[in-house]
Each structure stands twice: as structure tokens, then as C-alpha cells.
Scaffold this active site. Structure first.
Site, short mmCIF file in Angstrom:
data_model
loop_
_atom_site.label_atom_id
_atom_site.label_comp_id
_atom_site.label_asym_id
_atom_site.label_seq_id
_atom_site.Cartn_x
_atom_site.Cartn_y
_atom_site.Cartn_z
N HIS A 64 -35.90 123.02 -4.94
CA HIS A 64 -37.30 123.21 -5.30
C HIS A 64 -38.15 122.05 -4.81
O HIS A 64 -37.65 120.94 -4.58
CB HIS A 64 -37.45 123.32 -6.82
CG HIS A 64 -36.89 124.58 -7.39
ND1 HIS A 64 -37.16 124.98 -8.68
CD2 HIS A 64 -36.09 125.55 -6.86
CE1 HIS A 64 -36.55 126.13 -8.92
NE2 HIS A 64 -35.90 126.49 -7.83
N GLU A 66 -40.23 120.16 -6.37
CA GLU A 66 -40.18 118.99 -7.25
C GLU A 66 -38.94 118.14 -6.97
O GLU A 66 -39.02 116.91 -6.92
CB GLU A 66 -40.14 119.42 -8.73
CG GLU A 66 -41.34 120.21 -9.17
CD GLU A 66 -41.14 121.71 -9.09
OE1 GLU A 66 -40.61 122.20 -8.06
OE2 GLU A 66 -41.52 122.41 -10.04
N CYS A 94 -40.13 124.64 -13.43
CA CYS A 94 -39.14 125.41 -14.16
C CYS A 94 -38.35 124.46 -15.07
O CYS A 94 -38.54 123.24 -15.04
CB CYS A 94 -38.20 126.13 -13.19
SG CYS A 94 -37.08 125.01 -12.28
N CYS A 97 -36.39 121.70 -13.09
CA CYS A 97 -37.23 120.61 -12.57
C CYS A 97 -37.81 119.77 -13.70
O CYS A 97 -37.91 118.55 -13.58
CB CYS A 97 -38.33 121.18 -11.68
SG CYS A 97 -37.66 121.93 -10.17
#
Length: 156
Positions: A64, A66, A94, A97
Site C-alpha cells: 500500500h 502508506e 486500512c 496501515c
């Protein structure tokens, strides 16, 4: 919040400015046919980490935006904690993260669009570090429209 001028930009808040930088990362993800989410990490007014979704390219569900930005920032800082840093991300993180943000001990998380299905705030806001300040909705429409447009194009 104080407002400042950044170069040729009109007077905007630092959060709006840095979310614009995260949006540039989201555009890079879009250009690579990834879900267009971008993130940056800022420390003392300086970007020390950038990232965008790479889940398709790397065939890795944990890649992701992040995670990319946090890893880059930790490498830049030469340490595993980002206590005086802010994560700017175009979509509410999410749970994975948000959990990573806990371990990095970020001072702030600033996100653009709310994620009503998978955002950490819908599940458990206590997943972040207790000292982390969370701000959502910065340039929300721009951030949300980028993701909506991506998925609209996939349904055609």
C-alpha cells in the site's frame, strides 16, 4: 491552523499543500494502473518519504501507499520511529496501515477521503498510537473522485 504561501501556490494550509503532494503520488499510481492512492511523510516541513500503491506491480497485497512512504521515511531518518512526522495519505488508511502507523509512532495522520468500507476508523480507531493526532477530509473531494473514477473506468 496558520496559512502560508508555498511558491506559486495561492495561500493554503500546510495540510492542503502536502495533501497535494500525496495526490501527485496517487496520480503516479493511476498512471501505472494501480488503485490511485498516494502517501507522503513530512518531518519539520520536509518530505522524507513518498509512496503510492504498488500491489499489482509487486503482486503484494501489503504494498500500500502508506507502507511504501513509511518505509522510505524510516530509511531517510535512519531509524524505525517517526515520532515527529506526519503521514499524508489520499485515502483513510486500512487496519494494516493504521497498525503500521502505531509501530512507527507517528505524531499525525492526515487523510483525504474517508473509506467507509475498509478504513480503520470504521473498525477501531484505537489501533493507532494513543498520541497520534488524526485529521480526515483534507481535499476530500479530489481524493475520493480519483478513486471513484478509477473504479468507474474498470467497470466499463
Amino acid at each position: 491552523m496558520r496559512y502560508v504561501t508555498f511558491g506559486d501556490e495561492p495561500t493554503i494550509s500546510p495540510d492542503e499543500f502536502f495533501m497535494g503532494e500525496a495526490l501527485k503520488e496517487a496520480q503516479a499510481a493511476l498512471a501505472a494502473d494501480e488503485i490511485p492512492i498516494g502517501a507522503i511523510v513530512v518531518c519539520n516541513g520536509r518530505i522524507i518519504g513518498r509512496g503510492h500503491n504498488l500491489t499489482e506491480r509487486l503482486n503484494d497485497v501489503s504494498a500500500h501507499a502508506e507502507m511504501q512512504a513509511l518505509t522510505a521515511a524510516a530509511n531517510s531518518m535512519g531509524g524505525k520511529y517517526l515520532r515527529d512526522c506526519t503521514l499524508y495519505v489520499t485515502m483513510e488508511p486500512c487496519v494494516m496501515c493504521a497498525g503500521a502507523c502505531y509501530w512507527f509512532q507517528l505524531s499525525r495522520i492526515v487523510y483525504g477521503a474517508y473509506d467507509t468500507k475498509l478504513g480503520f476508523g470504521r473498525l477501531n480507531q484505537k489501533i493507532t498510537h494513543p498520541k497520534t493526532i488524526i485529521t480526515g477530509g483534507i481535499r476530500e473531494n479530489e481524493c475520493a473522485e480519483l478513486v471513484r473514477g478509477f473504479f468507474r473506468s474498470k467497470r466499463k
